[in-house]
Design a protein around this motif. Structure first.
Motif, mmCIF file in Angstrom:
data_model
loop_
_atom_site.group_PDB
_atom_site.id
_atom_site.type_symbol
_atom_site.label_atom_id
_atom_site.label_comp_id
_atom_site.label_asym_id
_atom_site.label_seq_id
_atom_site.Cartn_x
_atom_site.Cartn_y
_atom_site.Cartn_z
ATOM 1 N N LYS A 1 0.820 -1.208 0.000
ATOM 2 C CA LYS A 1 0.000 0.000 0.000
ATOM 3 C C LYS A 1 0.855 1.259 0.000
ATOM 4 O O LYS A 1 0.506 2.265 -0.619
ATOM 5 C CB LYS A 1 -0.936 -0.005 1.206
ATOM 6 C CG LYS A 1 -1.979 1.105 1.187
ATOM 7 C CD LYS A 1 -3.002 0.912 2.303
ATOM 8 C CE LYS A 1 -4.112 1.954 2.228
ATOM 9 N NZ LYS A 1 -5.152 1.727 3.269
ATOM 10 N N THR A 2 2.008 1.203 0.666
ATOM 11 C CA THR A 2 2.832 2.406 0.823
ATOM 12 C C THR A 2 3.912 2.579 -0.240
ATOM 13 O O THR A 2 4.372 3.689 -0.483
ATOM 14 C CB THR A 2 3.536 2.413 2.197
ATOM 15 O OG1 THR A 2 4.418 1.269 2.272
ATOM 16 C CG2 THR A 2 2.534 2.367 3.330
ATOM 17 N N SER A 3 4.300 1.470 -0.907
ATOM 18 C CA SER A 3 5.469 1.546 -1.793
ATOM 19 C C SER A 3 5.269 0.882 -3.146
ATOM 20 O O SER A 3 6.234 0.667 -3.875
ATOM 21 C CB SER A 3 6.686 0.909 -1.104
ATOM 22 O OG SER A 3 6.891 1.455 0.177
ATOM 23 N N GLY A 4 4.027 0.531 -3.487
ATOM 24 C CA GLY A 4 3.773 -0.095 -4.771
ATOM 25 C C GLY A 4 4.309 -1.513 -4.837
ATOM 26 O O GLY A 4 4.398 -2.214 -3.832
ATOM 27 N N LEU A 5 4.677 -1.940 -6.036
ATOM 28 C CA LEU A 5 5.136 -3.309 -6.254
ATOM 29 C C LEU A 5 6.597 -3.452 -5.833
ATOM 30 O O LEU A 5 7.453 -2.708 -6.288
ATOM 31 C CB LEU A 5 4.988 -3.674 -7.733
ATOM 32 C CG LEU A 5 5.243 -5.127 -8.094
ATOM 33 C CD1 LEU A 5 4.137 -6.024 -7.559
ATOM 34 C CD2 LEU A 5 5.367 -5.291 -9.614
ATOM 35 N N ARG A 6 6.862 -4.438 -4.987
ATOM 36 C CA ARG A 6 8.231 -4.696 -4.529
ATOM 37 C C ARG A 6 8.506 -6.196 -4.535
ATOM 38 O O ARG A 6 7.609 -7.005 -4.316
ATOM 39 C CB ARG A 6 8.443 -4.152 -3.115
ATOM 40 C CG ARG A 6 8.298 -2.648 -2.982
ATOM 41 C CD ARG A 6 9.386 -1.910 -3.758
ATOM 42 N NE ARG A 6 9.183 -0.482 -3.740
ATOM 43 C CZ ARG A 6 10.059 0.387 -3.208
ATOM 44 N NH1 ARG A 6 11.175 -0.054 -2.659
ATOM 45 N NH2 ARG A 6 9.801 1.682 -3.239
ATOM 46 N N SER A 7 9.773 -6.550 -4.753
ATOM 47 C CA SER A 7 10.194 -7.949 -4.699
ATOM 48 C C SER A 7 11.114 -8.148 -3.506
ATOM 49 O O SER A 7 11.982 -7.307 -3.224
ATOM 50 C CB SER A 7 10.920 -8.341 -5.992
ATOM 51 O OG SER A 7 10.021 -8.315 -7.086
ATOM 52 N N TYR A 8 10.931 -9.279 -2.842
ATOM 53 C CA TYR A 8 11.661 -9.559 -1.603
ATOM 54 C C TYR A 8 12.310 -10.934 -1.672
ATOM 55 O O TYR A 8 11.719 -11.891 -2.183
ATOM 56 C CB TYR A 8 10.713 -9.535 -0.400
ATOM 57 C CG TYR A 8 9.988 -8.231 -0.202
ATOM 58 C CD1 TYR A 8 10.481 -7.246 0.659
ATOM 59 C CD2 TYR A 8 8.809 -7.962 -0.881
ATOM 60 C CE1 TYR A 8 9.823 -6.045 0.834
ATOM 61 C CE2 TYR A 8 8.134 -6.758 -0.708
ATOM 62 C CZ TYR A 8 8.647 -5.811 0.144
ATOM 63 O OH TYR A 8 7.986 -4.610 0.314
#
Length: 239
Positions: A27-34
Protein backbone atom coordinates in the motif's frame (compact mmCIF):
# COMPACT_ATOMS: atom_id res chain seq x y z
CA UNK A 1 14.37 2.57 5.29
CA UNK A 2 11.97 0.57 7.46
CA UNK A 3 8.34 0.46 6.33
CA UNK A 4 5.17 -0.98 7.81
CA UNK A 5 2.48 -1.63 5.25
CA UNK A 6 -0.44 -3.78 4.19
CA UNK A 7 0.53 -5.88 1.17
CA UNK A 8 -1.03 -8.26 -1.35
CA UNK A 9 0.91 -11.32 -2.54
CA UNK A 10 1.17 -11.22 -6.34
CA UNK A 11 3.69 -13.97 -7.08
CA UNK A 12 6.23 -16.20 -5.38
CA UNK A 13 9.14 -18.12 -6.88
CA UNK A 14 11.39 -20.73 -5.32
CA UNK A 15 14.99 -19.58 -5.30
CA UNK A 16 17.71 -22.11 -4.50
CA UNK A 17 16.88 -24.88 -2.04
CA UNK A 18 15.24 -22.98 0.78
CA UNK A 19 14.60 -19.40 -0.33
CA UNK A 20 11.66 -17.60 -1.89
CA UNK A 21 11.50 -14.50 -4.04
CA UNK A 22 8.08 -12.94 -3.51
CA UNK A 23 6.41 -10.08 -5.33
CA UNK A 24 4.12 -7.99 -3.14
CA UNK A 25 1.93 -5.04 -4.01
CA UNK A 26 2.31 -2.82 -0.96
CA UNK A 27 0.00 0.00 0.00
CA UNK A 28 2.83 2.41 0.82
CA UNK A 29 5.47 1.55 -1.79
CA UNK A 30 3.77 -0.10 -4.77
CA UNK A 31 5.14 -3.31 -6.25
CA UNK A 32 8.23 -4.70 -4.53
CA UNK A 33 10.19 -7.95 -4.70
CA UNK A 34 11.66 -9.56 -1.60
CA UNK A 35 14.18 -12.31 -0.98
CA UNK A 36 13.18 -14.45 1.99
CA UNK A 37 16.01 -16.75 2.99
CA UNK A 38 15.48 -20.17 4.53
CA UNK A 39 11.70 -19.90 4.58
CA UNK A 40 11.14 -23.24 2.79
CA UNK A 41 13.08 -25.18 5.41
CA UNK A 42 12.27 -23.29 8.57
CA UNK A 43 9.37 -24.71 10.60
CA UNK A 44 9.73 -22.44 13.59
CA UNK A 45 10.58 -19.17 11.91
CA UNK A 46 8.48 -16.05 12.30
CA UNK A 47 7.90 -15.90 8.54
CA UNK A 48 6.28 -19.00 7.02
CA UNK A 49 6.09 -19.98 3.36
CA UNK A 50 2.31 -20.49 3.70
CA UNK A 51 1.90 -16.72 4.09
CA UNK A 52 2.76 -16.22 0.43
CA UNK A 53 -0.12 -17.92 -1.34
CA UNK A 54 -1.41 -15.79 -4.23
CA UNK A 55 -3.47 -12.73 -3.21
CA UNK A 56 -3.02 -13.25 0.53
CA UNK A 57 -3.54 -9.99 2.42
CA UNK A 58 -0.58 -9.31 4.70
CA UNK A 59 0.81 -6.78 7.12
CA UNK A 60 4.56 -6.53 6.62
CA UNK A 61 7.52 -4.86 8.24
CA UNK A 62 10.29 -4.53 5.69
CA UNK A 63 13.58 -2.86 4.94
CA UNK A 64 13.66 -1.02 1.60
CA UNK A 65 16.90 0.07 -0.02
CA UNK A 66 14.94 1.68 -2.89
CA UNK A 67 17.64 0.78 -5.39
CA UNK A 68 15.60 -1.50 -7.63
CA UNK A 69 17.08 -4.61 -6.01
CA UNK A 70 15.48 -7.30 -3.87
CA UNK A 71 14.22 -5.93 -0.57
CA UNK A 72 14.11 -7.69 2.81
CA UNK A 73 11.11 -8.58 4.98
CA UNK A 74 11.62 -8.44 8.72
CA UNK A 75 8.17 -9.66 9.70
CA UNK A 76 4.89 -10.65 8.04
CA UNK A 77 1.48 -11.66 9.32
CA UNK A 78 -2.02 -12.19 7.91
CA UNK A 79 -4.03 -8.98 7.73
CA UNK A 80 -7.38 -10.52 6.73
CA UNK A 81 -8.09 -14.23 7.08
CA UNK A 82 -9.83 -15.73 4.05
CA UNK A 83 -12.43 -18.40 4.70
CA UNK A 84 -13.00 -19.71 1.14
CA UNK A 85 -10.60 -18.08 -1.31
CA UNK A 86 -7.89 -20.75 -1.19
CA UNK A 87 -10.13 -23.76 -0.51
CA UNK A 88 -13.06 -23.36 -2.92
CA UNK A 89 -12.11 -24.80 -6.33
CA UNK A 90 -13.78 -22.08 -8.41
CA UNK A 91 -12.54 -19.23 -6.23
CA UNK A 92 -9.03 -20.66 -6.16
CA UNK A 93 -9.02 -20.75 -9.97
CA UNK A 94 -10.08 -17.10 -9.96
CA UNK A 95 -7.27 -16.33 -7.51
CA UNK A 96 -4.61 -17.71 -9.85
CA UNK A 97 -6.14 -15.90 -12.82
CA UNK A 98 -6.35 -12.55 -11.00
CA UNK A 99 -2.82 -12.92 -9.62
CA UNK A 100 -1.53 -13.45 -13.17
CA UNK A 101 -3.46 -10.44 -14.44
CA UNK A 102 -2.00 -8.27 -11.68
CA UNK A 103 1.52 -9.64 -12.25
CA UNK A 104 1.26 -8.52 -15.87
CA UNK A 105 -0.46 -5.21 -15.09
CA UNK A 106 1.27 -3.60 -12.10
CA UNK A 107 4.84 -2.47 -12.61
CA UNK A 108 5.32 0.71 -10.60
CA UNK A 109 7.43 0.90 -7.45
CA UNK A 110 5.29 3.71 -6.09
CA UNK A 111 2.18 3.93 -3.96
CA UNK A 112 -1.22 3.61 -5.58
CA UNK A 113 -3.50 3.66 -2.57
CA UNK A 114 -6.73 3.72 -4.58
CA UNK A 115 -5.70 0.61 -6.51
CA UNK A 116 -4.63 -1.18 -3.35
CA UNK A 117 -7.91 -0.43 -1.59
CA UNK A 118 -9.88 -1.56 -4.65
CA UNK A 119 -8.02 -4.88 -4.75
CA UNK A 120 -8.44 -5.44 -1.03
CA UNK A 121 -12.18 -4.71 -1.21
CA UNK A 122 -12.64 -6.95 -4.27
CA UNK A 123 -10.79 -9.89 -2.72
CA UNK A 124 -12.73 -9.71 0.53
CA UNK A 125 -15.97 -9.49 -1.48
CA UNK A 126 -15.02 -12.61 -3.44
CA UNK A 127 -14.14 -14.47 -0.25
CA UNK A 128 -17.45 -13.67 1.42
CA UNK A 129 -19.92 -14.25 -1.44
CA UNK A 130 -21.13 -17.40 -3.15
CA UNK A 131 -22.71 -16.01 -6.34
CA UNK A 132 -19.55 -15.18 -8.29
CA UNK A 133 -20.15 -16.21 -11.91
CA UNK A 134 -19.45 -12.75 -13.31
CA UNK A 135 -16.80 -11.71 -10.80
CA UNK A 136 -13.82 -11.89 -13.17
CA UNK A 137 -15.63 -9.82 -15.80
CA UNK A 138 -16.55 -7.11 -13.31
CA UNK A 139 -13.11 -7.23 -11.69
CA UNK A 140 -11.29 -6.61 -14.98
CA UNK A 141 -13.58 -3.76 -16.03
CA UNK A 142 -13.22 -2.02 -12.68
CA UNK A 143 -9.46 -2.60 -12.71
CA UNK A 144 -9.11 -0.53 -15.89
CA UNK A 145 -10.29 2.50 -13.94
CA UNK A 146 -7.28 2.27 -11.61
CA UNK A 147 -4.83 1.47 -14.41
CA UNK A 148 -5.90 4.45 -16.48
CA UNK A 149 -7.88 3.08 -19.43
CA UNK A 150 -11.48 2.79 -18.28
CA UNK A 151 -13.81 2.98 -21.31
CA UNK A 152 -15.04 6.41 -22.36
CA UNK A 153 -18.83 6.20 -22.13
CA UNK A 154 -19.56 9.56 -23.81
CA UNK A 155 -21.12 7.74 -26.77
CA UNK A 156 -22.18 4.54 -25.05
CA UNK A 157 -25.21 4.29 -27.32
CA UNK A 158 -22.84 3.43 -30.21
CA UNK A 159 -23.01 -0.16 -31.44
CA UNK A 160 -19.23 -0.56 -31.70
CA UNK A 161 -16.49 -0.51 -29.07
CA UNK A 162 -13.04 0.50 -30.26
CA UNK A 163 -10.64 -1.56 -28.15
CA UNK A 164 -7.62 0.45 -29.25
CA UNK A 165 -9.10 3.85 -28.36
CA UNK A 166 -11.37 2.73 -25.52
CA UNK A 167 -14.43 4.51 -26.95
CA UNK A 168 -17.87 3.58 -28.25
CA UNK A 169 -18.57 4.39 -31.89
CA UNK A 170 -21.49 4.32 -34.31
CA UNK A 171 -19.46 2.62 -37.05
CA UNK A 172 -16.39 0.43 -37.37
CA UNK A 173 -13.15 2.26 -38.11
CA UNK A 174 -10.37 -0.27 -37.36
CA UNK A 175 -9.79 -4.00 -36.97
CA UNK A 176 -10.08 -3.45 -33.22
CA UNK A 177 -13.74 -2.43 -33.34
CA UNK A 178 -16.09 -5.06 -31.93
CA UNK A 179 -19.86 -5.21 -31.92
CA UNK A 180 -22.74 -7.57 -31.30
CA UNK A 181 -23.73 -9.36 -28.12
CA UNK A 182 -20.35 -8.96 -26.41
CA UNK A 183 -20.64 -5.16 -26.64
CA UNK A 184 -24.30 -5.21 -25.61
CA UNK A 185 -23.45 -7.15 -22.46
CA UNK A 186 -20.21 -5.22 -21.88
CA UNK A 187 -22.32 -2.07 -21.47
CA UNK A 188 -24.41 -3.75 -18.77
CA UNK A 189 -21.32 -4.12 -16.58
CA UNK A 190 -20.12 -0.54 -16.81
CA UNK A 191 -20.74 1.40 -13.62
CA UNK A 192 -22.22 -1.54 -11.71
CA UNK A 193 -21.30 -2.88 -8.29
CA UNK A 194 -20.11 -6.45 -7.80
CA UNK A 195 -23.51 -7.28 -6.30
CA UNK A 196 -25.50 -5.85 -9.20
CA UNK A 197 -23.26 -7.37 -11.86
CA UNK A 198 -24.03 -10.88 -10.61
CA UNK A 199 -27.61 -10.49 -11.84
CA UNK A 200 -26.46 -10.00 -15.46
CA UNK A 201 -27.42 -13.23 -17.21
CA UNK A 202 -24.69 -14.48 -19.53
CA UNK A 203 -24.53 -17.62 -21.62
CA UNK A 204 -21.29 -19.60 -21.42
CA UNK A 205 -20.40 -18.47 -24.92
CA UNK A 206 -20.96 -14.76 -24.29
CA UNK A 207 -19.06 -14.89 -20.98
CA UNK A 208 -16.11 -16.47 -22.78
CA UNK A 209 -16.23 -13.95 -25.64
CA UNK A 210 -16.49 -11.03 -23.23
CA UNK A 211 -13.50 -12.25 -21.22
CA UNK A 212 -11.45 -12.69 -24.41
CA UNK A 213 -12.40 -9.16 -25.52
CA UNK A 214 -11.34 -7.68 -22.19
CA UNK A 215 -7.96 -9.42 -22.28
CA UNK A 216 -7.31 -8.05 -25.77
CA UNK A 217 -8.24 -4.63 -24.38
CA UNK A 218 -5.62 -5.08 -21.65
CA UNK A 219 -3.02 -6.18 -24.19
CA UNK A 220 -3.62 -3.08 -26.28
CA UNK A 221 -3.29 -0.69 -23.34
CA UNK A 222 -0.56 -2.31 -21.23
CA UNK A 223 2.77 -2.81 -22.97
CA UNK A 224 3.89 -5.76 -20.84
CA UNK A 225 0.55 -7.53 -20.59
CA UNK A 226 0.24 -11.16 -21.70
CA UNK A 227 -2.80 -13.40 -21.57
CA UNK A 228 -2.73 -15.40 -18.32
CA UNK A 229 -1.70 -19.04 -18.62
CA UNK A 230 -4.54 -19.89 -16.22
CA UNK A 231 -7.12 -18.64 -18.75
CA UNK A 232 -7.74 -22.14 -20.14
CA UNK A 233 -8.52 -23.45 -16.65
CA UNK A 234 -10.92 -20.58 -16.06
CA UNK A 235 -12.72 -21.26 -19.34
CA UNK A 236 -13.08 -24.91 -18.38
CA UNK A 237 -14.54 -24.16 -14.97
CA UNK A 238 -17.00 -21.49 -16.11
CA UNK A 239 -18.04 -23.44 -19.19
Amino acid sequence: MMINSPAIVIHSLRYSEADLIVSLFTKTSGLRSYLIRGVLKSKRGKIRASLFQPLTLLEIEAFHKNKGSLERIKDAKIKSVYTTLHTDLIKNSLVFFIAEVLKNSIQEEEANIDLFEYLETALIWLDTHNTIGNFHITFLIKLTQYLGFYPDVSHIEGAYFNLEEGVFQFSSSTMYCVSGDQVTYFKKFLGTTFEDSMSVKLSKGIRSELLTMLLVYFELHLYSFKKPKSLSVLHEIFN
